[in-house]
Scaffold this active site. Structure first.
Site, mmCIF file in Angstrom:
data_model
loop_
_atom_site.group_PDB
_atom_site.id
_atom_site.type_symbol
_atom_site.label_atom_id
_atom_site.label_comp_id
_atom_site.label_asym_id
_atom_site.label_seq_id
_atom_site.Cartn_x
_atom_site.Cartn_y
_atom_site.Cartn_z
ATOM 1 N N LYS A 230 29.041 42.675 50.185
ATOM 2 C CA LYS A 230 29.834 41.563 49.616
ATOM 3 C C LYS A 230 31.256 41.591 50.178
ATOM 4 C CE LYS A 230 31.864 42.165 45.415
ATOM 5 N NZ LYS A 230 33.316 41.918 45.311
ATOM 6 N N ASN A 231 31.875 42.760 50.150
ATOM 7 C CA ASN A 231 33.296 42.824 50.514
ATOM 8 C C ASN A 231 33.539 42.732 52.017
ATOM 9 O OD1 ASN A 231 33.950 42.893 47.872
ATOM 10 N ND2 ASN A 231 34.367 45.099 47.771
ATOM 11 N N CYS B 120 43.595 40.810 37.003
ATOM 12 C CA CYS B 120 42.194 40.787 36.589
ATOM 13 C C CYS B 120 41.945 42.009 35.718
ATOM 14 C CB CYS B 120 41.246 40.694 37.777
ATOM 15 S SG CYS B 120 40.853 42.222 38.578
ATOM 16 N N ARG C 273 47.024 43.633 40.376
ATOM 17 C CA ARG C 273 46.619 43.194 41.702
ATOM 18 C C ARG C 273 47.539 42.122 42.316
ATOM 19 N NH1 ARG C 273 40.205 42.689 41.872
ATOM 20 N NH2 ARG C 273 40.602 43.175 44.043
ATOM 21 N N ASP D 150 35.653 51.797 44.016
ATOM 22 C CA ASP D 150 34.503 50.978 43.614
ATOM 23 C C ASP D 150 33.289 51.821 43.214
ATOM 24 O OD1 ASP D 150 36.051 48.772 44.077
ATOM 25 O OD2 ASP D 150 35.101 48.213 45.963
ATOM 26 N N ILE E 21 43.906 53.935 42.482
ATOM 27 C CA ILE E 21 44.077 52.637 43.154
ATOM 28 C C ILE E 21 44.447 51.532 42.159
ATOM 29 C CG2 ILE E 21 43.026 50.910 44.698
ATOM 30 C CD1 ILE E 21 43.214 53.615 46.057
ATOM 31 N N ARG F 209 27.871 38.907 40.408
ATOM 32 C CA ARG F 209 28.882 38.642 41.431
ATOM 33 C C ARG F 209 28.717 39.593 42.617
ATOM 34 N NH1 ARG F 209 34.819 38.221 39.352
ATOM 35 N NH2 ARG F 209 34.931 37.960 41.588
HETATM 36 C C1 EPZ Z 1 39.424 45.184 47.840
HETATM 37 O O1 EPZ Z 1 40.302 44.523 46.930
HETATM 38 C C2 EPZ Z 1 38.027 45.007 47.293
HETATM 39 N N1 EPZ Z 1 37.714 43.587 47.208
HETATM 40 C C3 EPZ Z 1 37.916 45.678 45.937
HETATM 41 O O2 EPZ Z 1 36.565 45.578 45.518
HETATM 42 C C4 EPZ Z 1 38.287 47.164 46.076
HETATM 43 O O3 EPZ Z 1 38.271 47.767 44.815
HETATM 44 C C5 EPZ Z 1 39.677 47.292 46.706
HETATM 45 O O4 EPZ Z 1 39.727 46.568 47.957
HETATM 46 C C6 EPZ Z 1 40.085 48.735 46.974
HETATM 47 O O5 EPZ Z 1 39.153 49.340 47.813
HETATM 48 C C7 EPZ Z 1 37.292 42.935 48.292
HETATM 49 O O6 EPZ Z 1 37.174 43.489 49.364
HETATM 50 C C8 EPZ Z 1 36.938 41.498 48.127
HETATM 51 P P1 EPZ Z 1 43.754 46.242 47.789
HETATM 52 P P2 EPZ Z 1 41.815 44.229 47.327
HETATM 53 O O7 EPZ Z 1 44.650 45.151 48.261
HETATM 54 O O8 EPZ Z 1 41.858 43.907 48.773
HETATM 55 C C9 EPZ Z 1 47.871 47.137 45.462
HETATM 56 C C10 EPZ Z 1 34.811 45.375 43.908
HETATM 57 O O9 EPZ Z 1 34.453 45.899 42.826
HETATM 58 N N2 EPZ Z 1 48.424 45.951 46.155
HETATM 59 O O10 EPZ Z 1 43.304 47.250 48.784
HETATM 60 O O11 EPZ Z 1 42.327 43.228 46.384
HETATM 61 C C11 EPZ Z 1 46.788 46.745 44.458
HETATM 62 O O12 EPZ Z 1 47.324 46.330 43.240
HETATM 63 C C12 EPZ Z 1 36.255 45.221 44.209
HETATM 64 O O13 EPZ Z 1 34.024 44.940 44.753
HETATM 65 C C13 EPZ Z 1 49.757 45.644 45.995
HETATM 66 O O14 EPZ Z 1 50.503 46.314 45.273
HETATM 67 O O15 EPZ Z 1 42.478 45.625 47.047
HETATM 68 C C14 EPZ Z 1 45.992 48.022 44.379
HETATM 69 O O16 EPZ Z 1 46.633 48.892 43.487
HETATM 70 C C15 EPZ Z 1 37.179 45.061 43.103
HETATM 71 N N3 EPZ Z 1 50.252 44.535 46.614
HETATM 72 C C16 EPZ Z 1 46.081 48.589 45.793
HETATM 73 O O17 EPZ Z 1 47.195 47.938 46.406
HETATM 74 C C17 EPZ Z 1 49.491 43.752 47.437
HETATM 75 O O18 EPZ Z 1 49.999 42.772 47.984
HETATM 76 C C18 EPZ Z 1 44.843 48.356 46.662
HETATM 77 O O19 EPZ Z 1 44.471 46.990 46.581
HETATM 78 C C19 EPZ Z 1 48.135 44.091 47.614
HETATM 79 C C20 EPZ Z 1 47.627 45.202 46.962
#
Ligand code: EPZ
Length: 424
Positions: free
Chosen positions: A22-23, A117, A122, A306, A328, A398
């Site tokens: 999915k991701n 969420c 996020r 995840d 995370i 989802r």
């Molecule tokens: C991706 O989310 C995945 N989603 C998530 O999968 C996964 O948990 C996550 O990466 C971490 O591996 C998809 O790929 C669609 P991040 P993403 O930006 O990209 C902080 C699932 O269950 N951050 O790597 O949104 C954030 O708050 C899911 O399939 C900022 O502070 O995650 C988090 O603490 C849910 N500012 C950390 O970084 C930003 O601008 C990592 O988030 C962006 C992120």
């Protein structure tokens, strides 16, 4: 609304085939907005999130259709609209992945600002800062991120925090920018690498994907392509834990063991017998209970956030005490309270859960709170004594393709039924 009813206690035995990730699929679909034309994406999982992305594409002017089992044809020839509306982005945060590709492709993107969420706030500040560094004019207006990219040009961007979506968005915007972009502290996740591979197949010039530094030389145009999505590493891990928690014996087919090394190491430490064989993993846990292991989530190649909820389910019935730390996301322990309702002994202190293994969980009515939390409740239900009912399973739809069918084939007693009760 549907719910799952599980009669626990069956050992899982047999073979299971893993679906596409999915991701990985979501950013690959987003990438088709970079260059108008017709694309074929293979090994796409049939999931609610993919449907939501298709709906968003329809709004933007693209046509998305299944042309064969697992093959999505995406025709972006008619894309003129660059507005991703609130109604769709609120259904799926990953819609924000069109921010980078619309910026690169149409030089303009107006995307509803995603809210928090269940698992955390996020923010997308790093996506925005990255786009600004690339010369984009970014404003936040009436709940929308409005990007004007007339002067898109390469830049050196260092992310303070490793971000998967941020790295993907900046990569997509940078492939069509003038000059060179260097992304430092880039995410190394296999899904990021998959996106880079598809972009390269389209003619992008990218180096260093899978490392902390990604270098991109902007090109003037790209070419549409055919591409195959990588197997879902989180689905793979979830089935491995289903095997461990039921003391089963399974063969996982069509997966990439190299993508889940941190998880495999922990499962071996917990006492699982695991053999890797090309794109298969043979796993068994026949005679023993798992031993407690400590877990700390981290960006790839560390232990994936995840998989945190699922391994917590395994630890609830392990021998010993396990400390599970989530670094995370700030609110990704909601499953602990539901697992407790099934008899688990879990104390959450800050971002660490102390899990004391018990001999047996007991079935209960529980509530799914997010995608991976839902998976952990299924796992707990598979081993619990008696009947477990899991409400709000739309979260599972989802991200897990036909999960109950796959589990049934392995011998689980799981049914999807309409919930007529008040608690859905
Ligand atoms: C991706 O989310 C995945 N989603 C998530 O999968 C996964 O948990 C996550 O990466 C971490 O591996 C998809 O790929 C669609 P991040 P993403 O930006 O990209 C902080 C699932 O269950 N951050 O790597 O949104 C954030 O708050 C899911 O399939 C900022 O502070 O995650 C988090 O603490 C849910 N500012 C950390 O970084 C930003 O601008 C990592 O988030 C962006 C992120």
């Amino acid at each position: 609304m549907d719910k799952f009813v599980i009669e626990g206690g069956e050992r899982l035995i047999g073979n299971v085939k893993i679906s596409g990730s999915k991701n990985a699929a979501l950013p690959l679909l987003a990438a088709t907005l970079l260059q108008k034309g017709v694309y074929e994406i293979e090994n796409v999982p049939k999931l609610k999130d993919i449907n939501t992305m298709s709906k968003l594409f329809a709004v933007l002017g693209a046509k998305v259709q299944w042309i064969k089992e697992g093959v999505l044809q995406v025709d972006t020839t008619g894309v003129e609209n660059y507005v991703a509306p609130y109604e769709l982005v609120k259904q799926m945060r990953a819609s924000v992945l069109v921010l980078g590709s619309l910026t690169g492709g149409l030089k303009r993107a107006v995307v509803s600002y995603p809210g928090g969420c269940a698992i955390g706030e996020r923010p997308i500040n790093l996506h925005i800062q990255g786009l600004q560094a690339l010369g984009c004019d970014v404003t936040i207006k009436e709940g929308y991120v409005d990007v004007n990219a007339k002067k898109l040009r390469g830049a050196r961007i260092r992310f303070d925090t490793t971000t998967v979506g941020g790295t993907e968005n900046i990569m997509m915007a940078a492939v069509l920018a003038k000059g060179e972009t260097i992304i430092e502290n880039a995410a190394r996740e296999p899904e990021v690498v998959d996106l880079a591979r598809m972009l390269k197949k389209m003619g992008a010039k990218i180096e260093g994907e899978g490392t902390e530094i990604i270098k991109i030389k902007g090109v003037d145009e790209l070419t549409p392509c055919k591409y195959t999505v990588i197997p879902d590493r989180i689905e793979t891990g979830t089935f491995l834990i289903a095997c461990g928690i039921t003391r089963g014996n399974i063969v996982i087919e069509g997966c990439n063991p190299g993508h889940i090394k941190a998880l495999l190491d922990k499962l071996k430490e917990a006492g699982m017998d695991i053999t890797e064989d090309g794109d298969k993993i043979k796993a068994s846990m026949t005679k023993k209970r798992a031993s407690a292991v400590d877990i700390k989530t981290a960006p790839y190649p560390g232990f994936p956030t995840d998989m945190q909820a699922q391994i917590m389910a395994l630890m609830t019935v392990s021998r010993g005490v396990s400390a599970i730390t989530e670094i995370i996301f700030e609110n990704r322990m909601m499953h602990a309270a539901e697992l407790r309702r099934m008899g688990a002994d879990i104390k959450v202190i800050g971002n660490t859960a102390i899990v004391r293994g018990v001999k047996m969980l007991s079935g209960a009515k529980v509530m799914a709170t997010d995608l991976r939390a839902s998976a952990s409740l299924i796992l707990a239900g598979l081993t619990a004594y008696g009947k477990t009912e899991i409400l709000r399973i739309y979260h599972l739809d989802r991200g897990y393709e036909a999960i109950e069918e796959k589990l049934k084939k392995l011998g689980a007693k799981i049914e999807r039924v309409k919930d007529e009760g008040l608690g859905a």
